[in-house]
Structure formats: C-alpha cells, structure tokens
Design a protein around this motif. Sequence first.
Motif, PDB file in Angstrom:
ATOM      1  N   GLU A   1       0.829  -1.205   0.000  1.00 47.55           N
ATOM      2  CA  GLU A   1       0.000   0.000   0.000  1.00 47.55           C
ATOM      3  C   GLU A   1       0.867   1.259   0.000  1.00 47.55           C
ATOM      4  O   GLU A   1       0.586   2.219  -0.729  1.00 47.55           O
ATOM      5  CB  GLU A   1      -0.922  -0.008   1.219  1.00 47.55           C
TER       6      GLU A   1
ATOM      7  N   HIS B   1      -7.181  -4.858  11.679  1.00 48.52           N
ATOM      8  CA  HIS B   1      -8.060  -5.622  10.775  1.00 48.52           C
ATOM      9  C   HIS B   1      -8.384  -6.985  11.383  1.00 48.52           C
ATOM     10  O   HIS B   1      -9.547  -7.424  11.354  1.00 48.52           O
ATOM     11  CB  HIS B   1      -7.382  -5.799   9.417  1.00 48.52           C
TER      12      HIS B   1
ATOM     13  N   SER C   1      -7.343 -13.450   6.712  1.00 49.06           N
ATOM     14  CA  SER C   1      -8.104 -12.239   6.415  1.00 49.06           C
ATOM     15  C   SER C   1      -7.143 -11.059   6.502  1.00 49.06           C
ATOM     16  O   SER C   1      -6.505 -10.842   7.541  1.00 49.06           O
ATOM     17  CB  SER C   1      -9.250 -12.055   7.411  1.00 49.06           C
TER      18      SER C   1
ATOM     19  N   PRO D   1      -6.078  -6.800   4.945  1.00 52.03           N
ATOM     20  CA  PRO D   1      -6.627  -5.549   4.403  1.00 52.03           C
ATOM     21  C   PRO D   1      -6.769  -5.585   2.881  1.00 52.03           C
ATOM     22  O   PRO D   1      -6.231  -6.468   2.204  1.00 52.03           O
ATOM     23  CB  PRO D   1      -5.596  -4.497   4.840  1.00 52.03           C
ATOM     24  N   GLU D   2      -7.479  -4.623   2.343  1.00 48.39           N
ATOM     25  CA  GLU D   2      -7.831  -4.569   0.928  1.00 48.39           C
ATOM     26  C   GLU D   2      -6.628  -4.747   0.015  1.00 48.39           C
ATOM     27  O   GLU D   2      -6.701  -5.453  -0.997  1.00 48.39           O
ATOM     28  CB  GLU D   2      -8.524  -3.227   0.619  1.00 48.39           C
ATOM     29  N   SER D   3      -5.498  -4.123   0.357  1.00 47.52           N
ATOM     30  CA  SER D   3      -4.324  -4.179  -0.529  1.00 47.52           C
ATOM     31  C   SER D   3      -3.726  -5.584  -0.604  1.00 47.52           C
ATOM     32  O   SER D   3      -2.930  -5.875  -1.494  1.00 47.52           O
ATOM     33  CB  SER D   3      -3.253  -3.190  -0.064  1.00 47.52           C
ATOM     34  N   GLN D   4      -4.115  -6.480   0.349  1.00 44.48           N
ATOM     35  CA  GLN D   4      -3.597  -7.843   0.348  1.00 44.48           C
ATOM     36  C   GLN D   4      -4.729  -8.869   0.228  1.00 44.48           C
ATOM     37  O   GLN D   4      -4.557 -10.036   0.578  1.00 44.48           O
ATOM     38  CB  GLN D   4      -2.800  -8.107   1.633  1.00 44.48           C
ATOM     39  N   LYS D   5      -5.840  -8.445  -0.301  1.00 46.91           N
ATOM     40  CA  LYS D   5      -7.041  -9.290  -0.321  1.00 46.91           C
ATOM     41  C   LYS D   5      -6.881 -10.561  -1.150  1.00 46.91           C
ATOM     42  O   LYS D   5      -7.611 -11.534  -0.949  1.00 46.91           O
ATOM     43  CB  LYS D   5      -8.232  -8.491  -0.840  1.00 46.91           C
ATOM     44  N   ASP D   6      -5.939 -10.560  -2.098  1.00 45.45           N
ATOM     45  CA  ASP D   6      -5.772 -11.725  -2.971  1.00 45.45           C
ATOM     46  C   ASP D   6      -4.893 -12.814  -2.353  1.00 45.45           C
ATOM     47  O   ASP D   6      -4.741 -13.893  -2.939  1.00 45.45           O
ATOM     48  CB  ASP D   6      -5.174 -11.294  -4.315  1.00 45.45           C
TER      49      ASP D   6
END
Length: 349
Positions: free
Chosen positions: A105, A182, A246, A248-253
């Motif tokens: 990020e 998170h 689980s 954050p968004e920047s590591q969602k994959d």
Amino acid sequence: MIKTLGEDLMKRQVRQLTLGMTLIALLLGSVACESTSSVKKTKVRSAHSNWVEEQFQTQIVNIGLEKLGYEIEEPKEITYPVIYVSVANGDLDYSTINYEISHLEFFKNAGGTKKIERVGVITPDVIQGYQIDKKTAEKYNITNLEQFKDPKIAKLFDTDGNGKANLIGCDPGWFCEVIIDHHLKAYGLEDTVEHTRGQYIVLLADLMTRYKQGESVIYYAQNPHWISTILKPDQDIIWLEVPFTSLPESQKDLTEKDTSVDGKNLGFTVDRQRIVANKKFLAANPVAKRWFELVQIPVEDINVESLKIKEGESSPEDIRRHAKEWVEKNQELFDNWIEEAKKAGGDSI
C-alpha cells in the motif's frame, strides 16, 4: 660566420619551439587536472525507520556504495510512508525498508512502478505473527488467536485492569498496525482484546520485564528481531494460529498458502525485505543498481545485530562499527559483490 649565424638562428628556433610545446603541455596538464578535480562524486541519499536494525542494513549497503566510489550522505530516520514518497519524488535515492507484500500500500500510494522500483532481496523469509508465552499456552491449551474471544482467556493477558487482553503491537504508521486492527475486527476480538501500540522497542522492553516476572504475554512478533534470540519458539513462546486468512484490501488476494509457516496459519504473509529506489537514480547508476541486486544479509546475522542493539550498543557509531565488522567477517563474498557490481558500469563512477 654565415654558417655560425645560421646555426644560432636554428638553435634559437628549436629552443622556442621546445619552450612552446612545453608550455602547451603544462597548460593541457593544468586543464586536465582542473577537469579531474572538478568532477564530483555521485551523492547517495538514503533513509530508514526507527526500527533500529534497518540502520545496520543501511550501513552495510552504504559501505558497499562507498567502495564503488559514491559519496554517502548521512542516512535519515523517518516514517515508512514518508520514506516511500521521498524516494518517489527524488528527495531520497533508496532505502532498505521495502517489505514487498506488507508495504504494498505504501508502495502504490507513492506512485508505484512509475516512480520507484524494488531491487534485490536484502533478507528473505521475513516471518510475522502473534506469540504468547509457552507456560500460559500449555496451562490453558491456547493455540489459536480466536480463543481470545473467551473473556476468561483474554483476562489472563490484561495489564491495565480493564478486562481485555493487551496485545503488544506496532508503531503507529507501520503496516502491521493496520493488519492487527483488521484482525481484531475480522476475528470478532474487539470486545476482548485491545491493540497496545507505541514505540515497538519500548513496548517489547516492558513486555520482557513482565515475562521475567512470570506474567502472561501476547505480542506481535517479526523475525528477524532480537526478541527471537531471547524468547525462542517452542522453548519460551509459541506462535498462535489464526482461524482463517483475512487481510486488508491491498492484500485481499493472498490465501492461506501465503500466510502459513510449517503448517501453521500465522495470519501474516511470509515476506521479503528488499531495497526500494528511485527509478531515475537506478537508470543513471547501473553500478549502484547491480550492487542493490547482489547484497544480502542473513536473518541470523540481523538477529545477532538486533540483540547487540538491545543490550546497549545502539548508537550510530556502534551500528556503523557492527556493519564494518560484518563486512570483514564476510570479506570474500563482499568483495565478489563489489567486483560484480563494477562490471555494470566500469570501475569509476
């Protein structure tokens, strides 16, 4: 007489010609010297965070750059987000602080691959996660962070009397701070666990005091760090698993495969520490780029350095000395890196 006068005239002309050539040679030599002395070395500007171990890594990299002919500006100590933006804007040339996945990020927010580039691998296999003392873990059969939903379990780790477990976390601004917050939400732990954040080094010093007094402790851990040389996994502490991956968004994959070590899902990705550098600097300095690609410091060596710092050898002078000692200990490998880097652009900068 005529012959004599002719000879004298010829001799004078030869002397004048010789003198003229000498003056020209001296003039050219002077210009060459002036030109050489006016050539400035390329100055390299770097920075690290207040994670003191990064000073050690930075000093080793800078010693190599000095050997390659660069002029080194005193490294700055600033926060991660500011380092990325400064490198992207050209106010800094490089930093050793890039955690490839954890800092994704920060990397993107600073302009990403248009302005900055990740180079080399300073330290492979950076492991992160949550640890608790083995004594408490075995007594209450604690193996998973999800068990801290139980108020009775959480209260065992309460240090301020509010009934919640005090999880020792990160400096504000570090990405692990974002991940911990998170996790507490994703795993339903906000009512029973609170994230104690602050200067990580100070927080760990307090944690060690409580551990030695026999208190239960839970904390965010990263290896390499001195904490791993004192509180050893499976002897003094255990790694906690998480119920599921689980992030954050920047590591969602990322999946469980990315966050597992030796069959345990630790909740944080296994990462690599790399150098992040300004793209224009790299393009103009192929020798420095090649050096960045080659230099590597084992986790074990960083842990040893981290312990020295923790035990009081923490001044910039101490860390610079440690870096020189590391180079001497690894002289043959270091020299090979230097010679290889020179091939990228010649022996001079």
